[in-house]
Write a protein that holds these residues in place. Structure first.
Motif, PDB file in Angstrom:
ATOM      1  N   GLU A 228       0.811  -1.212   0.000  1.00  0.00           N
ATOM      2  CA  GLU A 228       0.000   0.000   0.000  1.00  0.00           C
ATOM      3  C   GLU A 228       0.848   1.267   0.000  1.00  0.00           C
ATOM      4  OE1 GLU A 228      -2.685  -0.147   3.224  1.00  0.00           O
ATOM      5  OE2 GLU A 228      -3.899  -1.794   2.396  1.00  0.00           O
ATOM      6  N   MET A 229       2.104   1.171   0.398  1.00  0.00           N
ATOM      7  CA  MET A 229       2.972   2.344   0.459  1.00  0.00           C
ATOM      8  C   MET A 229       3.937   2.422  -0.719  1.00  0.00           C
ATOM      9  SD  MET A 229       5.734   3.452   3.431  1.00  0.00           S
ATOM     10  CE  MET A 229       4.466   3.539   4.689  1.00  0.00           C
ATOM     11  N   TRP A 230       4.498   1.300  -1.141  1.00  0.00           N
ATOM     12  CA  TRP A 230       5.599   1.296  -2.104  1.00  0.00           C
ATOM     13  C   TRP A 230       5.119   0.902  -3.495  1.00  0.00           C
ATOM     14  CZ3 TRP A 230      10.553   2.966  -1.473  1.00  0.00           C
ATOM     15  CH2 TRP A 230      10.967   3.226  -0.166  1.00  0.00           C
ATOM     16  N   ARG A 231       5.719   1.551  -4.494  1.00  0.00           N
ATOM     17  CA  ARG A 231       5.458   1.237  -5.890  1.00  0.00           C
ATOM     18  C   ARG A 231       6.761   1.372  -6.666  1.00  0.00           C
ATOM     19  NH1 ARG A 231       1.365   4.868  -9.392  1.00  0.00           N
ATOM     20  NH2 ARG A 231       3.001   6.409  -8.991  1.00  0.00           N
ATOM     21  N   ALA A 232       6.966   0.506  -7.648  1.00  0.00           N
ATOM     22  CA  ALA A 232       8.159   0.552  -8.501  1.00  0.00           C
ATOM     23  C   ALA A 232       7.725   0.544  -9.957  1.00  0.00           C
ATOM     24  CB  ALA A 232       9.077  -0.627  -8.213  1.00  0.00           C
ATOM     25  N   GLY A 233       8.591   1.071 -10.823  1.00  0.00           N
ATOM     26  CA  GLY A 233       8.216   1.134 -12.228  1.00  0.00           C
ATOM     27  C   GLY A 233       9.404   1.328 -13.138  1.00  0.00           C
ATOM     28  N   LEU A 234       9.153   1.096 -14.419  1.00  0.00           N
ATOM     29  CA  LEU A 234      10.163   1.270 -15.454  1.00  0.00           C
ATOM     30  C   LEU A 234       9.510   1.863 -16.682  1.00  0.00           C
ATOM     31  CD1 LEU A 234      12.938   0.746 -16.844  1.00  0.00           C
ATOM     32  CD2 LEU A 234      12.055  -1.516 -17.455  1.00  0.00           C
ATOM     33  N   ASP A 235      10.107   2.926 -17.227  1.00  0.00           N
ATOM     34  CA  ASP A 235       9.729   3.506 -18.514  1.00  0.00           C
ATOM     35  C   ASP A 235      10.934   3.390 -19.433  1.00  0.00           C
ATOM     36  OD1 ASP A 235       7.180   4.311 -17.641  1.00  0.00           O
ATOM     37  OD2 ASP A 235       8.020   6.117 -16.750  1.00  0.00           O
TER      38      ASP A 235
ATOM     39  N   ASP B 216       6.022  12.484 -32.455  1.00  0.00           N
ATOM     40  CA  ASP B 216       6.685  13.753 -32.742  1.00  0.00           C
ATOM     41  C   ASP B 216       7.580  14.213 -31.594  1.00  0.00           C
ATOM     42  OD1 ASP B 216       5.622  14.069 -35.283  1.00  0.00           O
ATOM     43  OD2 ASP B 216       3.805  15.046 -34.534  1.00  0.00           O
ATOM     44  N   GLU B 217       7.815  13.349 -30.613  1.00  0.00           N
ATOM     45  CA  GLU B 217       8.633  13.728 -29.461  1.00  0.00           C
ATOM     46  C   GLU B 217      10.068  14.025 -29.896  1.00  0.00           C
ATOM     47  OE1 GLU B 217       7.880  14.219 -26.326  1.00  0.00           O
ATOM     48  OE2 GLU B 217       5.757  13.761 -26.571  1.00  0.00           O
ATOM     49  N   ARG B 218      10.666  15.047 -29.256  1.00  0.00           N
ATOM     50  CA  ARG B 218      12.062  15.392 -29.529  1.00  0.00           C
ATOM     51  C   ARG B 218      13.010  14.896 -28.437  1.00  0.00           C
ATOM     52  NH1 ARG B 218      12.817  19.011 -33.707  1.00  0.00           N
ATOM     53  NH2 ARG B 218      10.961  18.993 -35.017  1.00  0.00           N
ATOM     54  N   THR B 219      12.497  14.526 -27.273  1.00  0.00           N
ATOM     55  CA  THR B 219      13.317  13.977 -26.189  1.00  0.00           C
ATOM     56  C   THR B 219      12.620  12.740 -25.638  1.00  0.00           C
ATOM     57  OG1 THR B 219      14.157  16.163 -25.575  1.00  0.00           O
ATOM     58  CG2 THR B 219      14.396  14.395 -23.967  1.00  0.00           C
ATOM     59  N   LEU B 220      13.297  11.602 -25.674  1.00  0.00           N
ATOM     60  CA  LEU B 220      12.757  10.361 -25.129  1.00  0.00           C
ATOM     61  C   LEU B 220      13.394  10.116 -23.767  1.00  0.00           C
ATOM     62  CD1 LEU B 220      12.824   8.055 -28.287  1.00  0.00           C
ATOM     63  CD2 LEU B 220      11.009   9.577 -27.484  1.00  0.00           C
ATOM     64  N   VAL B 221      12.560   9.907 -22.763  1.00  0.00           N
ATOM     65  CA  VAL B 221      13.020   9.757 -21.384  1.00  0.00           C
ATOM     66  C   VAL B 221      12.779   8.320 -20.935  1.00  0.00           C
ATOM     67  CG1 VAL B 221      12.804  10.583 -19.017  1.00  0.00           C
ATOM     68  CG2 VAL B 221      12.458  12.166 -20.935  1.00  0.00           C
ATOM     69  N   SER B 222      13.836   7.663 -20.486  1.00  0.00           N
ATOM     70  CA  SER B 222      13.735   6.341 -19.865  1.00  0.00           C
ATOM     71  C   SER B 222      13.967   6.495 -18.371  1.00  0.00           C
ATOM     72  CB  SER B 222      14.748   5.372 -20.471  1.00  0.00           C
ATOM     73  OG  SER B 222      14.503   5.185 -21.851  1.00  0.00           O
ATOM     74  N   ARG B 223      13.205   5.750 -17.587  1.00  0.00           N
ATOM     75  CA  ARG B 223      13.222   5.960 -16.137  1.00  0.00           C
ATOM     76  C   ARG B 223      13.011   4.642 -15.407  1.00  0.00           C
ATOM     77  NH1 ARG B 223       8.142   8.424 -12.833  1.00  0.00           N
ATOM     78  NH2 ARG B 223       9.106   8.727 -10.792  1.00  0.00           N
ATOM     79  N   LEU B 224      13.815   4.410 -14.397  1.00  0.00           N
ATOM     80  CA  LEU B 224      13.641   3.312 -13.451  1.00  0.00           C
ATOM     81  C   LEU B 224      13.476   3.928 -12.073  1.00  0.00           C
ATOM     82  CD1 LEU B 224      13.723   0.252 -12.739  1.00  0.00           C
ATOM     83  CD2 LEU B 224      16.207   0.510 -12.466  1.00  0.00           C
TER      84      LEU B 224
ATOM     85  N   VAL C  98      11.101   9.150  -3.359  1.00  0.00           N
ATOM     86  CA  VAL C  98      11.264   8.589  -4.690  1.00  0.00           C
ATOM     87  C   VAL C  98      12.746   8.456  -5.004  1.00  0.00           C
ATOM     88  CG1 VAL C  98      11.139  10.865  -5.804  1.00  0.00           C
ATOM     89  CG2 VAL C  98      10.624   8.796  -7.125  1.00  0.00           C
ATOM     90  N   ALA C  99      13.106   7.352  -5.634  1.00  0.00           N
ATOM     91  CA  ALA C  99      14.459   7.125  -6.143  1.00  0.00           C
ATOM     92  C   ALA C  99      14.346   6.892  -7.649  1.00  0.00           C
ATOM     93  CB  ALA C  99      15.102   5.926  -5.453  1.00  0.00           C
ATOM     94  N   ASN C 100      15.035   7.715  -8.432  1.00  0.00           N
ATOM     95  CA  ASN C 100      14.938   7.683  -9.888  1.00  0.00           C
ATOM     96  C   ASN C 100      16.302   7.459 -10.517  1.00  0.00           C
ATOM     97  OD1 ASN C 100      12.087   8.483 -10.548  1.00  0.00           O
ATOM     98  ND2 ASN C 100      12.663  10.262  -9.321  1.00  0.00           N
ATOM     99  N   THR C 101      16.299   6.799 -11.660  1.00  0.00           N
ATOM    100  CA  THR C 101      17.414   6.842 -12.594  1.00  0.00           C
ATOM    101  C   THR C 101      16.848   7.228 -13.956  1.00  0.00           C
ATOM    102  OG1 THR C 101      17.217   4.497 -13.181  1.00  0.00           O
ATOM    103  CG2 THR C 101      18.681   5.064 -11.357  1.00  0.00           C
ATOM    104  N   TYR C 102      17.553   8.107 -14.672  1.00  0.00           N
ATOM    105  CA  TYR C 102      17.059   8.620 -15.949  1.00  0.00           C
ATOM    106  C   TYR C 102      18.107   8.420 -17.038  1.00  0.00           C
ATOM    107  CZ  TYR C 102      13.364  11.226 -13.491  1.00  0.00           C
ATOM    108  OH  TYR C 102      12.287  11.583 -12.740  1.00  0.00           O
ATOM    109  N   SER C 103      17.601   8.200 -18.248  1.00  0.00           N
ATOM    110  CA  SER C 103      18.428   8.225 -19.448  1.00  0.00           C
ATOM    111  C   SER C 103      17.651   8.998 -20.505  1.00  0.00           C
ATOM    112  CB  SER C 103      18.729   6.807 -19.939  1.00  0.00           C
ATOM    113  OG  SER C 103      19.414   6.852 -21.181  1.00  0.00           O
ATOM    114  N   PHE C 104      18.317   9.948 -21.169  1.00  0.00           N
ATOM    115  CA  PHE C 104      17.658  10.825 -22.138  1.00  0.00           C
ATOM    116  C   PHE C 104      18.182  10.531 -23.541  1.00  0.00           C
ATOM    117  CE2 PHE C 104      18.005  13.011 -18.075  1.00  0.00           C
ATOM    118  CZ  PHE C 104      16.682  13.351 -17.828  1.00  0.00           C
ATOM    119  N   ASP C 105      17.261  10.371 -24.468  1.00  0.00           N
ATOM    120  CA  ASP C 105      17.598  10.170 -25.877  1.00  0.00           C
ATOM    121  C   ASP C 105      17.160  11.420 -26.631  1.00  0.00           C
ATOM    122  OD1 ASP C 105      18.352   9.126 -28.263  1.00  0.00           O
ATOM    123  OD2 ASP C 105      16.755   7.632 -28.403  1.00  0.00           O
TER     124      ASP C 105
END
Length: 719
Positions: free
Chosen positions: A302-309, A326-334, A346-353
């Motif tokens: 009920e408190m924690w959630r995890a995800g990946l884009d 038509d996107e000019r920036t693609l964002v990947s996220r864990l 929140v704990a994030n990692t990002y990668s930008f294309d």
């Protein structure tokens, strides 16, 4: 129960007992015992009048006859049951309802006693989703199969004024078969008719029946032609291995270029979901191109959630050339996040294309990781205490690396004044520590690697004087507001890199408060006054309006703000916003920034929506002066006009016009739509005017037709 009903039900029970006795006389003893242990369910009859011929074993019922065996019901004007032959004949407005929700109609039905097999004259059927099957004769077999010869199938409603008129579309087939155990409807030698006119023939067609949400098989193909890669045909295949999982694989067969393989995958988990789309192809130069868009979510508790884009493309122009995005920036996220009352982690990692040609991908950092905690607590004297902790690591292939640890705390204490005014006393302390590698400070030729940081305290007081004017129909609030903030003049050492505050815009949303910058790397130094006037109106009818205008005064100028940003001098530019909605069919939002010296406009943003469902117009105008946040300036207008001509017909006109480049329509189109209970159709002409690498201006004409229960097909061409 009245005597007639009791007599009728007694006759039905007697019929069942007689049938059992007849069966027992011809079966072996063992089978007789098994039959007696599991007798067939009885048939319950109700009718206005019932006669029983004992010698011949024939029951005749007339007048609102109803025969029921388990979940199958038979309604008719007259019913004759031949007990020795176990044959039931029903005539006159006959209706047979099946457990699956299907209803069969006919002038005459001859059925076995179990109501599972028989022949129907002037056959009509309504499936559970409202679709209709008609034929001169129909056949029922084993309660599982319905066969109609020289029949028609359509989900369309008949015309109420002229029921004999052909439906909007139907399929005329030599044979229509509905198999309930397989939950399939098949048609042989089928013609698709639109308005009674045959337009398409297929020797065989199959589709799931209405009880099926998803079924493995080929979907309706699509087709088209593009000026970039010539004619093509799409042949999608849908795969449903389970109730919670499916995939769609769509090959594009092209004449002038290698094929494209497009796919989509979806899966529902007990506490989450996974979905992904992607494609792969080759071009005339034998280079592999493709993309993937994916998302996964999982609720740990009920408190924690995890995800990946996951969002990646093979090159800068692939998505736009193949019309995927038509996107000019693609964002990947864990990420992983937690919610607890008013606190958030929140704990994030990002990668930008980066897909824009003016951005070097090697200079774009990886965020590995970013960890944030936001705490909101109640303090004494109705005060509020907030805390923000941030840890960040930015890594690059060829450039500087930055690691940061930040802590921000703030305490707000509201106080009611003697004349109804409201004071909010605030204090804040920000502390930021950095460790950088290969950072070249502004104006310096040598790089710096090492640790640095700052401690930045601030105090402030916010004063408001709300004047309230109540009324029977309209309530108004006029509120002058003044804020004073005291802060050190420094706070931005040259050895602290600016990673997250390079884009800055001064407007009414950041007129008040300790910090105007979107990130933490740059702080606003120096003491200042912020002042403005707010006005709000609320009406009992639902109408509303709001207005805000304000300005800031800084005791010392600072070079921390970009030139022409509106804050680079002592007095700032004026910022204002107006939001008006006098009725549900009109809404307008206007935002502006005006030069403090000559009142020339530095920014305009105007958006409006006017109209109702029958006719609505959405417009947006954006203007940024040259030398502002956008170095070359920006001016464009976009519009969208939707008209609902009738209950079924609608049209759309849309466009985006760049007013800074000779008035070029970057995107424009017109769309015609039709939708009723069984058909969705659209025809669209659109133009895109983008020039970059292998992208060229293009026109496209697209037609799509969606037939209920069959699927959507269509295509287009690009001249």
């Amino acid at each position: 129960m009245d005597p007639l009903a009791r007599a009728v039900r007694a006759i039905g029970a007697a019929m069942t007992a007689a049938a059992l006795a007849l069966s027992a006389s011809v079966l072996p003893a063992g089978e007789v015992q098994a039959q007696q242990e599991a007798p067939p369910p009885p048939i319950d009859f109700t009718a206005d009048q019932v006669t029983y011929d004992r010698e011949r074993g024939i029951v005749r019922a007339s007048g609102r006859v109803e025969a029921v065996r388990q979940d199958t019901q038979l309604f008719a004007e007259t019913v004759t049951y031949d007990q020795p032959n176990d044959l039931m004949t029903a005539t006159g407005n006959v209706v047979l309802t099946q457990p699956s929700g299907e209803s069969l109609f006919g002038d005459r039905i001859e059925l076995t006693g179990d109501l599972k097999s028989g022949i129907v004259s002037n056959f009509r059927a309504i499936l559970s989703d409202g679709a209709r099957v008609t034929a001169d004769r129909g056949r029922l077999k084993d309660g599982n199969r319905t066969i109609a010869r020289q029949g028609t199938y359509t989900p369309c409603d008949l015309c109420t004024k002229n029921p004999a008129r052909p439906p909007l579309w139907q399929i005329r087939s030599a044979k229509v078969v509905h198999e309930r155990d397989k939950r399939m409807v098949t048609l042989d030698d089928a013609w698709l008719e639109i308005g009674g006119v045959p337009v398409f023939y297929t020797p065989y067609l199959s589709m799931p029946d209405p009880t099926v949400d998803r079924k493995t098989g080929f979907l309706v193909p699509g087709f088209g032609s593009s000026s970039d890669f010539g004619p093509f045909i799409q042949t999608p295949f849908f795969w449903a291995p389970s109730d919670s999982e499916d995939a769609t694989i769509t090959p594009w067969w092209r004449v002038d270029e290698p094929p494209v393989l497009e796919g989509e995958y979806r899966r529902e988990l007990e506490h989450g979901a996974v979905a992904a789309t992607g494609s792969i192809t080759g071009d005339s130069d034998k280079a592999v191109r493709g993309h993937i868009f994916g998302a996964a979510r999982y609720d740990i508790d009920e408190m924690w959630r995890a995800g990946l884009d996951l969002n990646r493309a093979s090159d800068r122009t692939y998505l736009r050339r193949y019309d995927f995005s038509d996107e000019r920036t693609l964002v990947s996220r864990l990420y992983a996040e937690a919610f607890n009352k008013r606190n958030y982690f929140v704990a994030n990692t990002y990668s930008f294309d980066e897909l824009s040609s003016d951005i070097n991908q090697s200079s774009v950092p990886y965020v590995l990781p970013q960890v944030d905690f936001y705490g909101d607590f109640d303090g004494p004297f109705a005060s509020r205490f907030t805390m923000q902790t941030d840890a960040l690591s930015l890594l690059r292939d060829d450039d500087q690396d930055t690691r940061r640890l930040s802590q921000r705390v703030q305490w707000d204490v509201p106080v009611q004044g003697a004349i109804g005014d409201v004071y909010t006393f605030s204090s804040a302390l920000w502390a930021d520590g950095y460790q950088v590698n290969d950072f070249v400070p502004p104006g310096d030729s040598s790089s710096f690697s090492g640790a640095t940081g700052r401690v930045f305290p601030q105090v402030g007081v916010d004063w408001r004087m709300p004047f309230v004017r109540p009324g029977e129909k309209i309530q108004q609030i006029v509120q002058p507001r003044v804020e004073f903030i005291a802060a050190p003049d420094g706070g931005n050492p040259d050895r602290i890199p600016n990673e997250d505050s390079q884009s800055f815009e001064f407007d009414e949303t950041n007129l008040f408060g300790f910090d105007r910058f979107p990130g933490r790397d740059v702080v606003e130094p120096g003491s200042r006054f912020n002042y403005g006037l707010e006005w709000d109106l609320f009406a009992n009818s639902g109408a509303r309006a709001s207005f805000l205008v304000g300005q800031a005064y800084r005791f010392k100028q600072s070079d921390v703000f970009p030139r022409n940003s509106g804050l680079d001098e002592n007095f700032s530019d004026y910022v204002a916003a107006v939001d008006i909605s006098p009725a549900r069919y009109f809404d307008l939002l206007y935002r502006t920034r005006v030069d403090k010296d000559d009142f020339s406009p530095r920014r305009h943003e105007l958006g409006s929506r006017v109209g109702v469902n029958a006719l609505s117009l959405d417009t947006r105008y954006v203007f940024f002066a040259r030398g502002d946040e956008f170095s070359n300036g920006r001016e464009e207008v976009s519009l969208g006009l939707r008209t609902q001509w009738t209950r079924y017909w609608a049209s759309q006109v849309y466009g985006v016009r760049d007013l800074t480049d000779g008035g070029v329509w970057r995107r424009a189109g017109i769309r015609l739509l039709y939708e009723d209970e069984c058909l969705e159709a659209s025809a669209e002409f659109r133009r895109k005017d983008f020039r970059e690498d292998d992208l060229k201006p293009s026109n496209a004409f697209i037609v799509r037709i969606g037939l209920k229960t069959l699927g959507t097909f269509g295509g287009g061409f690009s001249p």
